[in-house]
Motif scaffolding. Structure first.
Motif, mmCIF file in Angstrom:
data_model
loop_
_atom_site.group_PDB
_atom_site.id
_atom_site.type_symbol
_atom_site.label_atom_id
_atom_site.label_comp_id
_atom_site.label_asym_id
_atom_site.label_seq_id
_atom_site.Cartn_x
_atom_site.Cartn_y
_atom_site.Cartn_z
ATOM 1 N N LYS A 329 95.711 -57.919 54.600
ATOM 2 C CA LYS A 329 95.583 -59.322 55.132
ATOM 3 C C LYS A 329 95.880 -59.282 56.570
ATOM 4 C CE LYS A 329 96.212 -63.223 53.445
ATOM 5 N NZ LYS A 329 96.761 -64.300 52.597
ATOM 6 N N SER A 330 96.173 -57.795 57.038
ATOM 7 C CA SER A 330 96.583 -57.595 58.338
ATOM 8 C C SER A 330 97.636 -58.858 58.942
ATOM 9 C CB SER A 330 95.213 -57.789 59.353
ATOM 10 O OG SER A 330 94.279 -57.047 58.950
ATOM 11 N N LEU A 331 98.812 -58.776 58.111
ATOM 12 C CA LEU A 331 99.659 -59.583 58.589
ATOM 13 C C LEU A 331 100.786 -58.844 59.220
ATOM 14 C CD1 LEU A 331 100.368 -61.365 55.346
ATOM 15 C CD2 LEU A 331 99.027 -62.106 57.161
ATOM 16 N N VAL A 362 102.862 -64.013 51.703
ATOM 17 C CA VAL A 362 101.563 -63.024 51.655
ATOM 18 C C VAL A 362 100.208 -63.872 51.293
ATOM 19 C CG1 VAL A 362 100.731 -61.028 50.571
ATOM 20 C CG2 VAL A 362 103.008 -61.000 51.652
ATOM 21 N N LYS A 363 100.248 -64.557 50.068
ATOM 22 C CA LYS A 363 99.066 -65.322 49.673
ATOM 23 C C LYS A 363 98.803 -66.299 50.257
ATOM 24 C CE LYS A 363 100.307 -64.420 44.609
ATOM 25 N NZ LYS A 363 100.676 -65.000 43.449
ATOM 26 N N TYR A 364 99.506 -67.022 51.094
ATOM 27 C CA TYR A 364 99.023 -68.311 51.828
ATOM 28 C C TYR A 364 98.949 -68.209 53.183
ATOM 29 C CZ TYR A 364 99.396 -70.214 46.837
ATOM 30 O OH TYR A 364 99.271 -70.441 45.675
ATOM 31 N N ASP A 370 101.273 -64.068 61.864
ATOM 32 C CA ASP A 370 102.490 -63.415 61.733
ATOM 33 C C ASP A 370 103.521 -64.098 60.641
ATOM 34 O OD1 ASP A 370 101.987 -62.137 64.044
ATOM 35 O OD2 ASP A 370 102.503 -63.586 65.486
ATOM 36 N N VAL A 371 104.467 -63.280 59.984
ATOM 37 C CA VAL A 371 105.421 -63.885 59.101
ATOM 38 C C VAL A 371 106.861 -63.411 59.812
ATOM 39 C CG1 VAL A 371 106.130 -63.738 56.966
ATOM 40 C CG2 VAL A 371 103.779 -63.701 57.377
#
Length: 458
Positions: A329-331, A362-364, A370-371
């Motif tokens: 997801k390229s997070l 990760v899911k939402y 960014d996280v």
């Protein structure tokens, strides 16, 4: 005995005690005040009358003074030369005895006075009187008997009886109003509570008791209202839970049934169909596993094996588990953790919290967003903050953490979520004596968790 009968018994007993106290008071006043006063007055008047004589014989002048005193005084006065004559002048028996008995003569002849009281049939009432020797200190010239028939209780309090009757009537009027007030403020609310409890027991939780004042019954009514609200809420949640679980189970079963029927008709795309069926079965297993875990946590059956652990290492290890999904997801994960932070907790349960939170992010989280995860110590507490971009509304944020609740139900099949992850986190944090909070004011999705470093006593 019913409660109303107990109250009635209490009121009747109070009236009886009041009447008894009034009777005792009147009797005490009559006996100890009126009779004592009369007795002391007779004693005083008898001594004063006998004091007219100084010496010599009992002259006509002294006798006339005594008779004159008999006319002007409220007392009856008799004078005689000797005791036999005194008995003839007062021939009536006092409680069955003559005025002067043989046993009384020695004291009277010796110059001592004598008080005698009792019932006299001739007067039809009690009589108090005294015999006083007329003496100069050495010889006795005669005897004076001064007496007074006593007034009865009704005669003594004759002028007060109307006042007492009026006071009694007023007392019973006030008492009647008091009883009526008790009936309104006590019996009616109790009847309402009884009716309310029957409705609640029948499942009618929407009713509420009227609370007019916060006395003992008002407090009970307020507590019953809170109980009814809680039962109503639980009932609504139970219906919602049943609806959700039916929906969650029906959907994968529908997919499985549809693909099974398709397999029966043709072997085309067999591997793909079996893969979908396997995925749906796995999702049902995950759902049931999460639901069982949540129920165990809420019922307090979960066990904790607490020991010191470096919580930063546990967080790094959990993030690493999702490295492939993060890359897909390229997070961008921004992770800041106090590596010297040591907590006394169950490593498996704490990792479960980290896992569910990271999985949720990760899911939402939107792709290429960014996280941020911050882990540090604050006032002997382990403080965890997780922030990721989100389009979830404030209203949805308030309900996140409830079982099966998802802000975006349409994305459930693609994400594979069960809606139980945050509910499990919330329960685990509660059992660790910590706090769980979702910031409803922030535009991003922001979770704050605090857990005591030393754990919670079992």
């Amino acid at each position: 005995m019913t409660f109303s009968r107990k109250i009635l018994f209490l009121l009747v007993g109070s009236i009886g005690v009041t009447l008894l106290a009034a009777f005792i008071f009147l009797h005490f006043t009559y006996r100890d005040l009126y009779l004592t006063t009369v007795r002391e007055s007779v004693e005083s008047q008898g001594q004063r009358t006998a004091a007219h004589y100084h010496s010599g014989e009992l002259t006509e002048e002294i006798i006339e003074k005594i008779h004159w005193y008999n006319v002007v005084s409220e007392y009856e006065v008799l004078v005689a030369d000797d005791l036999d004559e005194l008995n003839r002048l007062f021939p009536y028996e006092i409680d069955g005895e003559m005025l002067v008995e043989e046993s009384d003569r020695a004291a009277l002849l010796d110059g001592q006075s004598m008080i005698k009281e009792g019932f006299v049939d001739h007067y039809g009432r009690e009589v108090i009187g005294g015999v006083y020797p007329i003496t100069d200190g050495t010889s006795t010239a005669g005897y004076v008997y001064i007496f007074v028939p006593l007034e009865g209780l009704a005669q003594v309090f004759g002028s007060s009886i109307p006042l007492l009757i009026g006071a009694g009537i007023l007392f019973f009027i006030v008492l009647s109003l008091f009883v009526s007030r008790i009936r309104q403020s006590l019996f009616r609310p109790l009847a309402s509570i009884e009716s309310f409890s029957k409705k609640v027991s029948a499942g009618e939780y929407e009713n509420r008791l009227e609370v007019k004042q916060m006395d003992e019954i008002g407090q009970v009514s307020a507590a019953l209202n809170r109980m009814s609200e809680a039962l109503q809420y639980q009932g609504e949640r139970q219906q919602e839970f049943l609806a959700d679980i039916m929906h969650e189970v029906r959907t994968p079963l529908t997919y499985i049934q549809s693909y099974t029927e398709r397999l029966k008709k043709s072997d085309e795309d067999k591997e793909l169909i079996l893969s979908v069926i396997e995925s749906e079965v796995q999702r049902m297993n995950t759902l049931l596993s999460d639901l069982t875990e949540l129920n165990r946590l809420q019922e307090g059956y979960a066990e904790f094996d607490r020991h010191p652990l470096a919580v930063a290492d546990l967080l790094y290890e959990t993030v690493q588990t999702f490295s492939l999904s993060i890359k897909e997801k390229s997070l961008t994960f921004q992770l800041e953790a106090d590596e010297e932070l040591i907590v006394v907790q169950d490593a498996k349960r704490l990792q479960q919290i980290f896992y569910n939170l990271i999985e949720n992010a990760v899911k939402y989280a939107p792709p290429a967003s960014d996280v941020m995860i911050l882990l540090n110590e604050d006032q002997h507490q382990m403080k965890l903050m997780m922030v990721n971009d989100s389009t979830i509304t404030a209203a949805d944020k308030k309900r996140l953490g409830e079982r099966f609740y998802r802000a975006d139900r349409d994305r459930n099949r693609q994400s594979g979520g069960t809606g139980l992850g945050l509910a499990i986190v919330k329960e685990l944090v509660r059992l660790m004596d910590g706090t769980f909070m979702i910031d409803t004011e922030s535009e991003a999705f922001e979770i704050h968790i605090t857990i005591p470093k030393e754990g919670q006593s079992e």
